[in-house]
Design a protein around this motif. Structure first.
Motif, PDB file in Angstrom:
ATOM      1  N   LEU A   1       0.447  26.613   0.328  1.00  0.00           N
ATOM      2  CA  LEU A   1      -0.712  27.506   0.248  1.00  0.00           C
ATOM      3  C   LEU A   1      -0.309  28.979   0.337  1.00  0.00           C
ATOM      4  O   LEU A   1      -1.141  29.826   0.661  1.00  0.00           O
ATOM      5  N   LYS A   2       0.940  29.270   0.032  1.00  0.00           N
ATOM      6  CA  LYS A   2       1.428  30.642   0.162  1.00  0.00           C
ATOM      7  C   LYS A   2       0.594  31.603  -0.686  1.00  0.00           C
ATOM      8  O   LYS A   2       0.356  31.365  -1.874  1.00  0.00           O
TER       9      LYS A   2
ATOM     10  N   ARG B   1      -2.541  32.217  -0.487  1.00  0.00           N
ATOM     11  CA  ARG B   1      -3.947  31.857  -0.646  1.00  0.00           C
ATOM     12  C   ARG B   1      -4.747  32.296   0.579  1.00  0.00           C
ATOM     13  O   ARG B   1      -4.229  32.325   1.697  1.00  0.00           O
ATOM     14  N   VAL B   2      -6.003  32.647   0.340  1.00  0.00           N
ATOM     15  CA  VAL B   2      -6.883  33.137   1.396  1.00  0.00           C
ATOM     16  C   VAL B   2      -7.947  32.081   1.662  1.00  0.00           C
ATOM     17  O   VAL B   2      -8.617  31.615   0.729  1.00  0.00           O
ATOM     18  N   ALA B   3      -8.105  31.717   2.926  1.00  0.00           N
ATOM     19  CA  ALA B   3      -9.013  30.624   3.282  1.00  0.00           C
ATOM     20  C   ALA B   3      -9.980  31.042   4.380  1.00  0.00           C
ATOM     21  O   ALA B   3      -9.633  31.810   5.282  1.00  0.00           O
TER      22      ALA B   3
ATOM     23  N   LEU C   1      -3.607  25.008   7.630  1.00  0.00           N
ATOM     24  CA  LEU C   1      -3.596  25.860   6.440  1.00  0.00           C
ATOM     25  C   LEU C   1      -2.648  27.038   6.633  1.00  0.00           C
ATOM     26  O   LEU C   1      -1.889  27.401   5.722  1.00  0.00           O
TER      27      LEU C   1
ATOM     28  N   ALA D   1      -1.275  29.926   4.156  1.00  0.00           N
ATOM     29  CA  ALA D   1      -2.564  30.560   3.881  1.00  0.00           C
ATOM     30  C   ALA D   1      -2.866  31.644   4.901  1.00  0.00           C
ATOM     31  O   ALA D   1      -2.473  31.565   6.065  1.00  0.00           O
ATOM     32  N   ARG D   2      -3.575  32.669   4.455  1.00  0.00           N
ATOM     33  CA  ARG D   2      -4.145  33.675   5.346  1.00  0.00           C
ATOM     34  C   ARG D   2      -5.564  33.232   5.655  1.00  0.00           C
ATOM     35  O   ARG D   2      -6.328  32.941   4.725  1.00  0.00           O
ATOM     36  N   VAL D   3      -5.928  33.180   6.930  1.00  0.00           N
ATOM     37  CA  VAL D   3      -7.119  32.440   7.344  1.00  0.00           C
ATOM     38  C   VAL D   3      -8.132  33.315   8.067  1.00  0.00           C
ATOM     39  O   VAL D   3      -7.780  34.052   9.000  1.00  0.00           O
TER      40      VAL D   3
ATOM     41  N   ASP E   1      -9.787  32.193  -1.830  1.00  0.00           N
ATOM     42  CA  ASP E   1      -9.377  31.046  -2.636  1.00  0.00           C
ATOM     43  C   ASP E   1      -9.889  29.718  -2.103  1.00  0.00           C
ATOM     44  O   ASP E   1     -10.055  28.774  -2.871  1.00  0.00           O
TER      45      ASP E   1
ATOM     46  N   SER F   1      -4.978  23.283  -2.203  1.00  0.00           N
ATOM     47  CA  SER F   1      -3.850  23.823  -2.962  1.00  0.00           C
ATOM     48  C   SER F   1      -4.164  23.947  -4.444  1.00  0.00           C
ATOM     49  O   SER F   1      -5.086  23.311  -4.970  1.00  0.00           O
TER      50      SER F   1
END
Length: 297
Positions: free
Chosen positions: A5-6, A8-10, A27, A32-34, A99, A236
């Motif tokens: 998930l590099k 990606r924004v969650a 995540l 991911a940035r969460v 994302d 993903s």
């Protein structure tokens, strides 16, 4: 863990405790940035005072940052239309886009149907069903606008249904109705948002959490984090060919739910007479598989 998930924004709602917390950490571990959302309420939905600095959401953010990840806390009431919009905007403004939306927030007010109050019904339906709709509506509008502007995102939505919504659960009529509604919402959203590159799926997680521990013996149940690898994969880019599905997760077992599907049918050729319905319907029921037992029956 990996770069699944590099970049990606969650957003994960209800991520201060339990399954949502496990999702946020998973995540983030995959890059991911969460946005860690948690309104800070008790198991039954009352404000608990665990909001603001030092809240469960802040604790999860701290854990993510300590592990080298990026995260911010959010205290929105996800069933408030305007607060849900602001939460989506926070993700976009903080990290440059959105994302992934994991709708997880909820609480329970377990009652037998004939003792359920109107307030209990309204509260549970609101947090689960409207609490899925409001973030999804605003995230979906953002993804549609991005697609129309020539900037489509490989967006993913993971909703949270339940076996209670799919098979029913004694003493949980309100919760079951809300979770069944989420499954239906998932099917429609998958169809409507697919043209913009968005997939929409739902999980039906089984886990030992605050919600389940007081209701029955949970000693043999899976842990919250056992559900999260499936959510990470669904979030993903790789999962772009999976949409409109409800997936039950019970420890090491994942099951694709069949949900409602057309079974045996009989065309009378003209308007039915009430006297003929019984024999015809009984023949169809004899051909159809028996429904799964309601939990707690």
């Amino acid at each position: 863990m990996s770069d699944l998930l590099k970049g990606r924004v969650a957003i994960v709602t209800g991520a201060g405790r339990g399954i949502g917390r496990a999702h946020a950490l998973e995540l983030a571990a995959h890059g991911a940035r969460v946005v860690v959302n948690d309104y800070g309420v008790s198991l039954s939905g009352e404000l608990s005072g665990e909001r603001g600095a030092g809240s469960p959401a802040d604790e999860v953010v701290a854990l993510i940052r300590e592990a080298g990840g990026e995260a911010v806390a959010n205290g929105a009431d996800v069933a408030d239309f305007n607060q849900a919009e602001a939460m989506v905007r926070q993700a976009i403004d903080t990290f440059g886009g959105l994302d992934v939306l994991v709708n997880n927030a909820g609480f329970v007010r377990d009652r037998m149907l004939v003792t359920t109050s109107e307030e209990e019904w309204d509260a549970v339906i609101r947090v689960h069903l409207k609490g899925h709709f409001a973030p999804l509506r605003h995230a979906g509008a953002y993804w549609r606008a991005e697609a129309k502007a020539g900037r489509p995102r490989a967006a993913r939505v993971v909703n949270t249904s339940s076996g209670a919504g799919l098979q029913g659960s004694v003493g949980q009529a309100t919760y079951s109705a809300a979770k069944a509604g989420i499954a239906g919402l998932t099917l429609v959203a998958a169809q409507e948002l697919g043209r913009y590159g968005v997939t929409v799926n739902a999980i039906a997680p089984v886990a030992r959490t605050r919600m389940t521990e007081g209701a029955f013996d949970t000693s043999a149940m899976a842990l919250p984090e056992d559900n999260s690898p499936i959510v990470a994969w669904l979030a993903s880019v790789e999962a772009g060919d999976v949409t409109g599905r409800v997936i039950e997760i019970d420890g090491s077992t994942i099951t694709v739910e069949n949900a409602w599907s057309h079974g045996p049918a009989c065309d009378n050729g003209s308007r039915w007479d009430a006297a003929d319905v019984g024999p015809a319907l009984r023949e169809l029921l004899a051909e159809a598989p028996a429904p799964e037992p309601v939990y707690g029956a």
